[in-house]
Design an enzyme around this catalytic site. Structure first.
Site, PDB file in Angstrom:
ATOM      1  N   ASN A  48      -8.146  -4.065 -28.392  1.00 35.13           N
ATOM      2  CA  ASN A  48      -8.866  -4.549 -27.210  1.00 35.13           C
ATOM      3  C   ASN A  48     -10.304  -4.025 -27.159  1.00 35.13           C
ATOM      4  O   ASN A  48     -10.948  -4.077 -26.118  1.00 35.13           O
ATOM      5  CB  ASN A  48      -8.129  -4.131 -25.936  1.00 35.13           C
ATOM      6  CG  ASN A  48      -6.748  -4.755 -25.852  1.00 35.13           C
ATOM      7  OD1 ASN A  48      -6.560  -5.913 -26.206  1.00 35.13           O
ATOM      8  ND2 ASN A  48      -5.777  -3.980 -25.399  1.00 35.13           N
ATOM      9  N   HIS A 134      -0.153  -7.505 -14.539  1.00 35.30           N
ATOM     10  CA  HIS A 134       0.174  -6.385 -15.437  1.00 35.30           C
ATOM     11  C   HIS A 134       1.232  -5.464 -14.811  1.00 35.30           C
ATOM     12  O   HIS A 134       1.261  -5.278 -13.595  1.00 35.30           O
ATOM     13  CB  HIS A 134      -1.108  -5.596 -15.692  1.00 35.30           C
ATOM     14  CG  HIS A 134      -1.018  -4.613 -16.802  1.00 35.30           C
ATOM     15  ND1 HIS A 134      -0.612  -3.316 -16.607  1.00 35.30           N
ATOM     16  CD2 HIS A 134      -1.291  -4.735 -18.120  1.00 35.30           C
ATOM     17  CE1 HIS A 134      -0.645  -2.673 -17.769  1.00 35.30           C
ATOM     18  NE2 HIS A 134      -1.059  -3.510 -18.707  1.00 35.30           N
ATOM     19  N   GLU A 178      -5.419 -10.787 -11.825  1.00 38.56           N
ATOM     20  CA  GLU A 178      -6.255 -10.352 -12.942  1.00 38.56           C
ATOM     21  C   GLU A 178      -7.353 -11.371 -13.188  1.00 38.56           C
ATOM     22  O   GLU A 178      -7.095 -12.567 -13.103  1.00 38.56           O
ATOM     23  CB  GLU A 178      -5.402 -10.216 -14.221  1.00 38.56           C
ATOM     24  CG  GLU A 178      -4.339  -9.163 -14.101  1.00 38.56           C
ATOM     25  CD  GLU A 178      -3.517  -8.984 -15.383  1.00 38.56           C
ATOM     26  OE1 GLU A 178      -4.008  -9.289 -16.480  1.00 38.56           O
ATOM     27  OE2 GLU A 178      -2.374  -8.538 -15.255  1.00 38.56           O
ATOM     28  N   SER A 182      -3.734 -10.630 -19.300  1.00 38.15           N
ATOM     29  CA  SER A 182      -3.738  -9.835 -20.532  1.00 38.15           C
ATOM     30  C   SER A 182      -2.912 -10.451 -21.647  1.00 38.15           C
ATOM     31  O   SER A 182      -3.196 -10.224 -22.812  1.00 38.15           O
ATOM     32  CB  SER A 182      -3.249  -8.422 -20.239  1.00 38.15           C
ATOM     33  OG  SER A 182      -1.932  -8.438 -19.744  1.00 38.15           O
ATOM     34  N   ASP A 207      -7.959  -7.189 -11.177  1.00 39.23           N
ATOM     35  CA  ASP A 207      -7.904  -6.307 -12.340  1.00 39.23           C
ATOM     36  C   ASP A 207      -8.782  -6.939 -13.424  1.00 39.23           C
ATOM     37  O   ASP A 207      -8.484  -8.024 -13.920  1.00 39.23           O
ATOM     38  CB  ASP A 207      -6.440  -6.184 -12.794  1.00 39.23           C
ATOM     39  CG  ASP A 207      -6.260  -5.239 -13.984  1.00 39.23           C
ATOM     40  OD1 ASP A 207      -7.184  -5.133 -14.808  1.00 39.23           O
ATOM     41  OD2 ASP A 207      -5.171  -4.645 -14.089  1.00 39.23           O
ATOM     42  N   HIS A 210      -9.674  -7.083 -18.872  1.00 43.71           N
ATOM     43  CA  HIS A 210     -10.046  -7.908 -20.031  1.00 43.71           C
ATOM     44  C   HIS A 210     -11.257  -8.791 -19.761  1.00 43.71           C
ATOM     45  O   HIS A 210     -11.589  -9.652 -20.573  1.00 43.71           O
ATOM     46  CB  HIS A 210      -8.860  -8.768 -20.468  1.00 43.71           C
ATOM     47  CG  HIS A 210      -7.680  -7.952 -20.874  1.00 43.71           C
ATOM     48  ND1 HIS A 210      -7.553  -7.409 -22.124  1.00 43.71           N
ATOM     49  CD2 HIS A 210      -6.599  -7.536 -20.171  1.00 43.71           C
ATOM     50  CE1 HIS A 210      -6.424  -6.709 -22.190  1.00 43.71           C
ATOM     51  NE2 HIS A 210      -5.824  -6.769 -21.005  1.00 43.71           N
ATOM     52  N   LYS A 230     -11.087  -0.657 -22.937  1.00 45.35           N
ATOM     53  CA  LYS A 230     -11.123  -1.908 -23.698  1.00 45.35           C
ATOM     54  C   LYS A 230     -12.557  -2.168 -24.168  1.00 45.35           C
ATOM     55  O   LYS A 230     -12.990  -1.546 -25.130  1.00 45.35           O
ATOM     56  CB  LYS A 230     -10.472  -3.006 -22.887  1.00 45.35           C
ATOM     57  CG  LYS A 230      -8.950  -2.764 -22.922  1.00 45.35           C
ATOM     58  CD  LYS A 230      -8.093  -3.454 -21.936  1.00 45.35           C
ATOM     59  CE  LYS A 230      -6.656  -2.963 -22.134  1.00 45.35           C
ATOM     60  NZ  LYS A 230      -5.811  -3.142 -20.988  1.00 45.35           N
TER      61      LYS A 230
END
Ligand SMILES: *Cc1c(COP(=O)(O)O)cnc(C)c1O
Length: 375
Positions: A48, A134, A178, A182, A207, A210, A230
């Site tokens: 990541n 997540h 998110e 993910s 979140d 990513h 990440k």
């Protein structure tokens, strides 16, 4: 054999029977996207480190300098003596980057999520989570003691129905999602969710694990958490929010109060990485461009982020495909339940600014025929 070992062995054999046993594989990260496993060099599509900053000489130099100046460990919780100055500097930089009033650094992204939610809601309150959130967002919700509701993935109508249908006794409501999912790589409609949450006096937390450094966000939520591990190539987690919220968390988030501060080197590395991220837009646009090159080559829907899932169904098939790709020199890890829903085991590819276009073509070229032969 005592009952403890018998319990562990029994559990392990049922996991093994379901192709769900997990084992560690020592992996040496080399330059760029290259890794070494079992004496073989592989091109990794399973890190990541989206911007290739974990190996960047400027980031490494910042970490080394912090060790020289501050030592290796924080030595105590931040509220005791562990609040070395780099942490505040990093928090201000993160807040500025996110356009928020304040930031708070935690020991990891996981610790951020399990600390923030229970500090904001509790018994009598409600947490609504996207179904694909997540594991640590679910853990935070459960720890809070609030009622937990799950809305269908990215389904605004379902969320609206749940917000409107709250029973009269519900206190505060927190909505969790998110920015980039993910394991699926798709994105949440954050602008619409902001409006929906605001119209029902619910609080939205996104979140951004990513998203940071890869996706130019179209809207910011009042609570934005993420990780330093990440795109920033370091370790740790953070929340950006208003000043009163951050001040409250300093006193009330248990995973902030009762844990040792982040090591100075991790903060220094994240700070250096954030500077690079802001100074080098071409680096930041590369992971998504490469992911799109891959989805085009594979005939998959156009990538929305640096993450591309190739859903293959059975866990055993995902493992066999991963093994076969490894024989071609590619590391693409199989993701199985319970990380993803039953029957949706997948290969998950993560693209990095450090990949070459030719490497992206090569993995697609190797994977396409394997999907035909490994059923
Ligand atoms: C990786 C991840 C986390 C956890 O972050 P860590 O810093 O690795 O603990 C939280 N949320 C999402 C969506 C993640 O992918």
């Amino acid at each position: 054999m005592d009952s403890l070992d018998a319990f562990a062995r029994g559990k392990l054999s049922s996991l093994e029977a379901a192709a769900l046993r997990r084992d560690l594989v020592p992996t040496h990260r080399l330059q760029g996207v290259r890794v070494e496993r079992g004496g073989r060099e592989l091109i990794s599509f399973s890190c990541n480190d989206y911007l290739g900053l974990a190996q960047d000489p400027r980031v490494k130099a910042a970490a080394i300098a912090a060790v020289e100046r501050y030592g290796t460990g924080a030595g105590a919780s931040r509220l005791v003596t562990g609040d070395h100055p780099l942490l505040g500097q990093l928090e201000r930089a993160l807040a500025r980057h996110k356009g928020a009033e304040a930031g708070l650094v935690f020991g990891s992204g996981y610790l951020t999520n399990i600390g923030v939610t229970p500090a904001l809601v509790g018994r009598g309150d409600l947490v609504l989570l996207d179904a694909l959130s997540h594991a640590c967002m679910f853990a935070g919700a459960k720890l809070s003691g609030a009622e937990v509701g799950i809305f269908r993935h990215n389904d605004l109508e379902d969320l609206a129905g749940r917000l409107a249908g709250r029973h009269a006794g519900v206190g505060r409501t927190l909505v969790l999602t998110e920015r980039v999912f993910s394991m699926d790589g798709d994105r949440a409609p954050v602008a619409e969710m902001n409006a929906l949450a605001a119209s029902h006096d619910a609080w939205l937390m996104v979140d951004d694990a990513h998203g940071l450094g890869v996706i130019e966000p179209e809207a910011r939520a009042p609570l934005e958490m993420g990780t330093l591990s990440k795109a920033l190539g370091s370790y740790g987690g953070y929340l950006c929010a208003s000043a009163p919220v951050v001040d409250l968390l300093k006193s009330r988030a248990r995973s902030f109060v009762y844990t040792t501060g982040l090591p100075p080197a991790s903060a220094a590395a994240a700070l250096a990485a954030l500077e690079i991220l802001e100074a080098e837009p071409d680096r930041c646009s590369r992971p998504l461009a490469l992911a799109r090159q891959f989805t085009e080559a594979m005939g998959l829907p156009l990538a929305e982020s640096a993450i591309v899932p190739v859903i293959v169904g059975a866990s055993s098939r995902a493992l066999a495909l991963s093994q076969a790709l490894q024989a071609h020199g590619f590391l693409v890890v199989a993701i199985r339940p319970p990380t993803v829903p039953e029957g949706q085991a997948r290969l998950r590819l993560a693209f990095s600014a450090a990949h070459a276009e030719a490497e992206v073509d090569a993995v697609a070229h190797a994977l396409k025929p394997l999907l035909e032969t490994i059923r």
